[in-house]
Structure formats: structure tokens, C-alpha cells
Design a protein around this motif. Structure first.
Motif, PDB file in Angstrom:
ATOM      1  N   GLY A  34      15.889   8.919  -9.934  1.00  0.00           N
ATOM      2  CA  GLY A  34      16.095   7.482  -9.965  1.00  0.00           C
ATOM      3  C   GLY A  34      15.790   6.790  -8.649  1.00  0.00           C
ATOM      4  O   GLY A  34      15.946   5.577  -8.530  1.00  0.00           O
ATOM      5  N   SER A  35      15.335   7.537  -7.659  1.00  0.00           N
ATOM      6  CA  SER A  35      15.069   6.987  -6.331  1.00  0.00           C
ATOM      7  C   SER A  35      13.622   6.524  -6.210  1.00  0.00           C
ATOM      8  O   SER A  35      12.727   7.063  -6.866  1.00  0.00           O
ATOM      9  N   ILE A  36      13.401   5.529  -5.354  1.00  0.00           N
ATOM     10  CA  ILE A  36      12.039   5.101  -5.045  1.00  0.00           C
ATOM     11  C   ILE A  36      11.339   6.226  -4.283  1.00  0.00           C
ATOM     12  O   ILE A  36      11.873   6.763  -3.317  1.00  0.00           O
ATOM     13  N   VAL A  37      10.138   6.572  -4.738  1.00  0.00           N
ATOM     14  CA  VAL A  37       9.363   7.626  -4.077  1.00  0.00           C
ATOM     15  C   VAL A  37       8.004   7.122  -3.598  1.00  0.00           C
ATOM     16  O   VAL A  37       7.350   7.764  -2.771  1.00  0.00           O
ATOM     17  N   ALA A  38       7.576   5.970  -4.117  1.00  0.00           N
ATOM     18  CA  ALA A  38       6.266   5.433  -3.753  1.00  0.00           C
ATOM     19  C   ALA A  38       6.239   3.958  -4.127  1.00  0.00           C
ATOM     20  O   ALA A  38       7.150   3.442  -4.789  1.00  0.00           O
ATOM     21  N   ALA A  39       5.179   3.283  -3.686  1.00  0.00           N
ATOM     22  CA  ALA A  39       4.946   1.900  -4.094  1.00  0.00           C
ATOM     23  C   ALA A  39       3.449   1.673  -4.216  1.00  0.00           C
ATOM     24  O   ALA A  39       2.683   2.134  -3.369  1.00  0.00           O
ATOM     25  N   GLU A  40       3.057   0.995  -5.288  1.00  0.00           N
ATOM     26  CA  GLU A  40       1.644   0.660  -5.455  1.00  0.00           C
ATOM     27  C   GLU A  40       1.356  -0.652  -4.743  1.00  0.00           C
ATOM     28  O   GLU A  40       2.055  -1.656  -4.942  1.00  0.00           O
ATOM     29  N   ALA A  41       0.337  -0.651  -3.890  1.00  0.00           N
ATOM     30  CA  ALA A  41      -0.083  -1.854  -3.184  1.00  0.00           C
ATOM     31  C   ALA A  41      -1.075  -2.625  -4.044  1.00  0.00           C
ATOM     32  O   ALA A  41      -2.051  -2.059  -4.535  1.00  0.00           O
ATOM     33  N   LEU A  42      -0.833  -3.905  -4.220  1.00  0.00           N
ATOM     34  CA  LEU A  42      -1.682  -4.755  -5.035  1.00  0.00           C
ATOM     35  C   LEU A  42      -2.194  -5.902  -4.170  1.00  0.00           C
ATOM     36  O   LEU A  42      -1.408  -6.598  -3.520  1.00  0.00           O
ATOM     37  N   CYS A  43      -3.494  -6.090  -4.144  1.00  0.00           N
ATOM     38  CA  CYS A  43      -4.116  -7.108  -3.305  1.00  0.00           C
ATOM     39  C   CYS A  43      -3.960  -8.492  -3.942  1.00  0.00           C
ATOM     40  O   CYS A  43      -4.177  -8.652  -5.149  1.00  0.00           O
ATOM     41  N   ARG A  44      -3.611  -9.480  -3.130  1.00  0.00           N
ATOM     42  CA  ARG A  44      -3.474 -10.854  -3.591  1.00  0.00           C
ATOM     43  C   ARG A  44      -4.260 -11.794  -2.682  1.00  0.00           C
ATOM     44  O   ARG A  44      -4.390 -11.546  -1.483  1.00  0.00           O
ATOM     45  N   TRP A  45      -4.751 -12.882  -3.281  1.00  0.00           N
ATOM     46  CA  TRP A  45      -5.502 -13.893  -2.530  1.00  0.00           C
ATOM     47  C   TRP A  45      -4.910 -15.263  -2.851  1.00  0.00           C
ATOM     48  O   TRP A  45      -4.974 -15.718  -3.984  1.00  0.00           O
ATOM     49  N   ARG A  46      -4.335 -15.892  -1.860  1.00  0.00           N
ATOM     50  CA  ARG A  46      -3.763 -17.230  -2.005  1.00  0.00           C
ATOM     51  C   ARG A  46      -4.736 -18.233  -1.387  1.00  0.00           C
ATOM     52  O   ARG A  46      -4.731 -18.482  -0.186  1.00  0.00           O
ATOM     53  N   HIS A  47      -5.570 -18.806  -2.223  1.00  0.00           N
ATOM     54  CA  HIS A  47      -6.609 -19.735  -1.775  1.00  0.00           C
ATOM     55  C   HIS A  47      -5.947 -21.052  -1.350  1.00  0.00           C
ATOM     56  O   HIS A  47      -5.079 -21.567  -2.060  1.00  0.00           O
TER      57      HIS A  47
END
Length: 249
Positions: A34-47
Motif C-alpha cells: 500500500g506504500s508509494i513506490v514510484a511516480a509517473e512524470a507527465l509533461c504539461r504545457w501552460r500556454h
């Protein structure tokens, strides 16, 4: 005046070095602990004029214009700095980064990644590159050699799920992958008990010594399905939405 694809490409090229481009992180949890083991990085663009640009549109513009190489290096550096920061605060997590097939066609890509990874003295397995199932240059020996070079320094690879068919044993033998992801739409649509074809996807991965991540977990029923299937990890809005804040409790 409407914005053209050319305008967006110019804007993206200019934005790569600034604050308009940033990463948000969605945690993955171990279904055992139940513990956090990783995180997915997601690219964002705020124009600054158009607001948030849809990620699919952004990546399409980046690939068509060639900006994908500069964008990929920018995101890699940011994610590795974030990863190093997690380590300094005792968070022994991995970061998963999506990679465009075009990046693997760049002869300098693997050496650049290796240099950035080793310069920060990051732990083996702490950086995961997510590969699309239909990676176009997958039969290219030069591309495969780059994958194996990166695997040799401790970078791991995740193979995106696609459709109802399990990845072929030949593909899993050829690629140096460490995990397979089940698409959220498959997990969310699955009836209970889970259908045989979905159990097969998990079974094939486990038979090759790979972990399985269930994506798109939005309800407790979805989570129960992932557990029933024997998935190792899960991510989705039920667990945590993507966020810029990295100091998850």
C-alpha cells in the motif's frame, strides 16, 4: 487570429526552456504494502495565451516539428533532479518518464541519458522509461543496443499495454523490459471475476519475471480487479491525481 500548428511549434520551441513546461507526478503504489513506490512524470504545457495545452496535442506538435528532442531532454533533467530530491528526503521512489520513439532514433540519446543518470549517482532501477507497445524502430539493432546500454547502467523499461492481446513472448525476450502496464480502459471495463484474456496478460508478464502495473484505477471496484488479477502496482485518480507537489505523505 486562430493559432496554426506552425505557431504552436514556434511557441513550444520557445517554451521548452521556461516555466510554461513542467511535470506533474502521479504516484504508483505497491498492492502488497500500500506504500508509494514510484511516480509517473507527465509533461504539461501552460500556454500564456491559450491556457493548458492538451498533452496529446503537445506531443504531436513536438514530434512533427522536431522539438521532441529538446523537450525530452528538458523533462529528463527536471525528473532526475526531482528524483535526486526524493532521495535526499528519504523517499526511495522511482520516477517513470514517457519516451517518444523518435528519441531512440537520436544516436546521442542513450549517451546523454547515461551521463545525466550517472552524474547524479542515482540508484539502479530509480529511472523507468515507458515504451509504447508499437515502438516503430523496435527491430532496429541500433535502437536495441541503446536500450541495452541504458539497461546496463540501471535504467528500467516499462512496456505500455495495448488491446486485449498479451505482449508476445518474442517481444518480451527481445526488449530489456522490467514491467508491463495494463491500460486503464481494460481494467475499468473488466467484469468480476476478471476475464481469462486479461488474466493471461498478467500471467505472461509474470512468467517472464516482469512486474505488472494497473493504470487508470478510479474506483474501489477497479482496485479490487487489479488485486484479483495479481497486479504488483496500481495508479489512478482513486490513489492520487497527478500534481506538481512531490512531497507526498
Amino acid at each position: 487570429m486562430p493559432t496554426t500548428p506552425g505557431d504552436l511549434a514556434d511557441d513550444l520551441a520557445a517554451a521548452v526552456g521556461g516555466a510554461e513546461i513542467f511535470a506533474v507526478y502521479q504516484p504508483q503504489v505497491s498492492l502488497e504494502s500500500g506504500s508509494i513506490v514510484a511516480a509517473e512524470a507527465l509533461c504539461r504545457w501552460r500556454h500564456p495565451r491559450l491556457g493548458d495545452i492538451d498533452p496529446v496535442t503537445m506531443i504531436g506538435v513536438a514530434e512533427q516539428s522536431g522539438v521532441i528532442h529538446a523537450l525530452g531532454r528538458r523533462m529528463l533533467g527536471e525528473c532526475l533532479d526531482t528524483l535526486a530530491g526524493w532521495r535526499e528526503t528519504g523517499r526511495d521512489w522511482a520516477v517513470a518518464v514517457n519516451v517518444s520513439p523518435m528519441q531512440f532514433e537520436d544516436e546521442s540519446f542513450a549517451d546523454h541519458v547515461a551521463g545525466e543518470f550517472e552524474r547524479r549517482a542515482l540508484a539502479r532501477g530509480s529511472l523507468v522509461f515507458e515504451l509504447p507497445r508499437d515502438l516503430p524502430p523496435i527491430g532496429d539493432d541500433a535502437v536495441l543496443s541503446r536500450l541495452h546500454l541504458l539497461r546496463g547502467i540501471g535504467v528500467e523499461f516499462s512496456l505500455a499495454g495495448s488491446g486485449v492481446e498479451a505482449p508476445s513472448p518474442e517481444l518480451l525476450r527481445r526488449l530489456p523490459v522490467a514491467e508491463v502496464k495494463l491500460p486503464g480502459e481494460l481494467v475499468r471495463a473488466a467484469e468480476r471475476p476478471a476475464p481469462a484474456w486479461l488474466r493471461e496478460q498478467v500471467g505472461v508478464a509474470h512468467a517472464h519475471g516482469l512486474r505488472v502495473v494497473a493504470e487508470g484505477i478510479e474506483t474501489l471496484t477497479h482496485l479490487d480487479t487489479a488485486v484479483e488479477l495479481g497486479c504488483d502496482r496500481a495508479q489512478g485518480f482513486l490513489i492520487r491525481q497527478p500534481h506538481e507537489e512531490i512531497a507526498f505523505p
